[in-house]
Design a protein around this motif. Structure first.
Motif, PDB file in Angstrom:
ATOM      1  N   ARG A   1      71.794   7.835  84.171  1.00 26.72           N
ATOM      2  CA  ARG A   1      71.421   8.812  85.198  1.00 26.72           C
ATOM      3  C   ARG A   1      70.280   8.294  86.073  1.00 26.72           C
ATOM      4  N   GLU A   2      69.256   7.728  85.441  1.00 29.03           N
ATOM      5  CA  GLU A   2      68.122   7.199  86.203  1.00 29.03           C
ATOM      6  C   GLU A   2      68.563   6.076  87.130  1.00 29.03           C
ATOM      7  N   TYR A   3      69.480   5.236  86.652  1.00 28.33           N
ATOM      8  CA  TYR A   3      69.961   4.130  87.488  1.00 28.33           C
ATOM      9  C   TYR A   3      70.761   4.643  88.685  1.00 28.33           C
ATOM     10  N   VAL A   4      71.625   5.643  88.460  1.00 24.12           N
ATOM     11  CA  VAL A   4      72.456   6.162  89.554  1.00 24.12           C
ATOM     12  C   VAL A   4      71.583   6.831  90.620  1.00 24.12           C
ATOM     13  N   LEU A   5      70.587   7.588  90.190  1.00 20.42           N
ATOM     14  CA  LEU A   5      69.683   8.218  91.158  1.00 20.42           C
ATOM     15  C   LEU A   5      68.925   7.171  91.966  1.00 20.42           C
ATOM     16  N   PHE A   6      68.472   6.112  91.308  1.00 15.66           N
ATOM     17  CA  PHE A   6      67.775   5.038  92.015  1.00 15.66           C
ATOM     18  C   PHE A   6      68.725   4.307  92.964  1.00 15.66           C
ATOM     19  N   ARG A   7      69.950   4.068  92.512  1.00 13.06           N
ATOM     20  CA  ARG A   7      70.931   3.354  93.344  1.00 13.06           C
ATOM     21  C   ARG A   7      71.231   4.121  94.622  1.00 13.06           C
ATOM     22  N   ASP A   8      71.306   5.453  94.519  1.00  8.63           N
ATOM     23  CA  ASP A   8      71.625   6.272  95.685  1.00  8.63           C
ATOM     24  C   ASP A   8      70.393   6.714  96.455  1.00  8.63           C
ATOM     25  N   GLY A   9      69.219   6.185  96.093  1.00 10.07           N
ATOM     26  CA  GLY A   9      68.002   6.496  96.824  1.00 10.07           C
ATOM     27  C   GLY A   9      67.503   7.910  96.639  1.00 10.07           C
TER      28      GLY A   9
END
Length: 332
Positions: A140-148
């Motif tokens: 979840r943390e990675y996806v939020l970071f990936r999508d800014g």
């Protein structure tokens, strides 16, 4: 004739959705078959899991959890049911040919895939140890970071500070891979599930087939060697099959690949193939899920034979041929 058949070679082109089989000698091809494998195992198991959890929530709400009571912790070499089903399909089709012909050699085409190289063609060296989620606590943390940390549908126009991670494909079939996740705000997420908006984004590349081939490549060979110790069992690779097929001008197909794997390229090929489709054998669900008036639930199990016909019988009607995919005992 016996000496002619003793040199028969059995080959298998094992894939994720189809299996090609060929048995040939130096002079002629004796058997050619293509098998279409089942693709509904994951959906059926997921539906069964949902029904089981709902039933236990109704019947035994306060039962103590049994997290350690799992079959994978008891059996060494446990495989997922979807993988086990395909492996058993390979072995059963090979066993069927062994009962027909005196096979002396079995060759199975296997493949190994580098999923990291498929994602990043320029990866090399230490980069293999530094995945895309390095440094993040969870997916979840990675996806939020990936999508800014921005909603990928409205791009912040809704002014909703709450962000959710949405599955583009159902989690029961698509999993929790980052390629299947997308950041949406609370407003857009609820509107999407109500059917008010649609997403233009499609899920990323899935490596389910590649992962399956990496698992089954040695399992099939080991089981064949254990069950047939007197036969010569070996494996080959796809690049060899491709080279033999192109060099001899053979059209691409699963049966053609199996024929090339045998190495008897001078043998006379069969003009026809035996097509097989793997289907579901049993359905143990007794009643349908929908409840009719007066609390009546219709039976889900149809009779084995209706009007003299069975499931998957080939029939001809009004000059057309087809297969029976459903049956009922009344109202013909």
């Amino acid at each position: 004739m016996r000496v002619f058949l003793e040199q028969t070679r059995k080959t298998a082109d094992a894939g994720y959705k189809h299996v090609g089989l060929s048995a040939s000698t130096e002079k002629a091809e004796l058997y050619a078959s293509q098998v279409e494998l089942r693709q509904d195992i994951t959906d059926l198991l997921s539906a069964r899991r949902a029904l089981r959890r709902a039933r236990r929530n109704r019947k035994t709400r306060y039962r103590a959890p049994r997290f350690d009571n799992r079959i994978r912790t008891k059996c060494e070499g446990w495989l997922a049911p979807s993988v086990e089903n395909r492996i058993n399909a390979y072995l059963s089709r090979i066993e069927a040919v062994l009962r027909l012909l005196p096979i002396t050699k079995i060759t199975v085409e296997t493949a190994s895939f580098d999923t990291q190289l498929l994602k990043s063609p320029d990866i090399a060296g230490e980069e293999y140890q530094k995945g895309e989620q390095l440094g993040f606590w969870n997916v979840r943390e990675y996806v939020l970071f990936r999508d800014g940390h921005v909603c990928q549908h409205c791009h912040g126009r809704s002014k909703d500070p709450v962000l959710n991670v949405h599955h583009l494909e159902s989690r029961r079939t698509g999993g929790d891979s980052p390629d299947n996740l997308l950041t949406l705000c609370e407003t857009c997420h609820k509107a999407l599930h109500r059917g008010e908006i649609t997403l233009k984004t499609k899920r990323g590349q899935s490596f389910r087939a590649q992962a399956f081939m990496g698992i089954m490549r040695w399992v099939v060979l080991d089981r064949l060697k254990a069950s047939h110790p007197k036969l010569e069992v070996q494996n080959t690779y796809g690049y060899r099959t491709k080279h033999a097929r192109i060099s001899n001008g053979i059209a691409k197909s699963h049966c053609a690949d199996a024929f090339c794997i045998a190495g008897n390229l001078g043998a006379e090929r069969l003009g026809e193939l035996f097509f097989q489709k793997q289907t579901r054998r049993n359905n143990r669900q007794i009643h349908k899920l929908s409840i009719l008036k007066c609390g009546i639930r219709k039976r889900n199990q149809a009779p084995f034979e209706a009007k003299g016909f069975r499931l998957f019988d080939k029939v001809a009607r009004k000059g057309e041929e087809g297969f029976i995919f459903g049956r009922r005992s009344s109202r013909t």
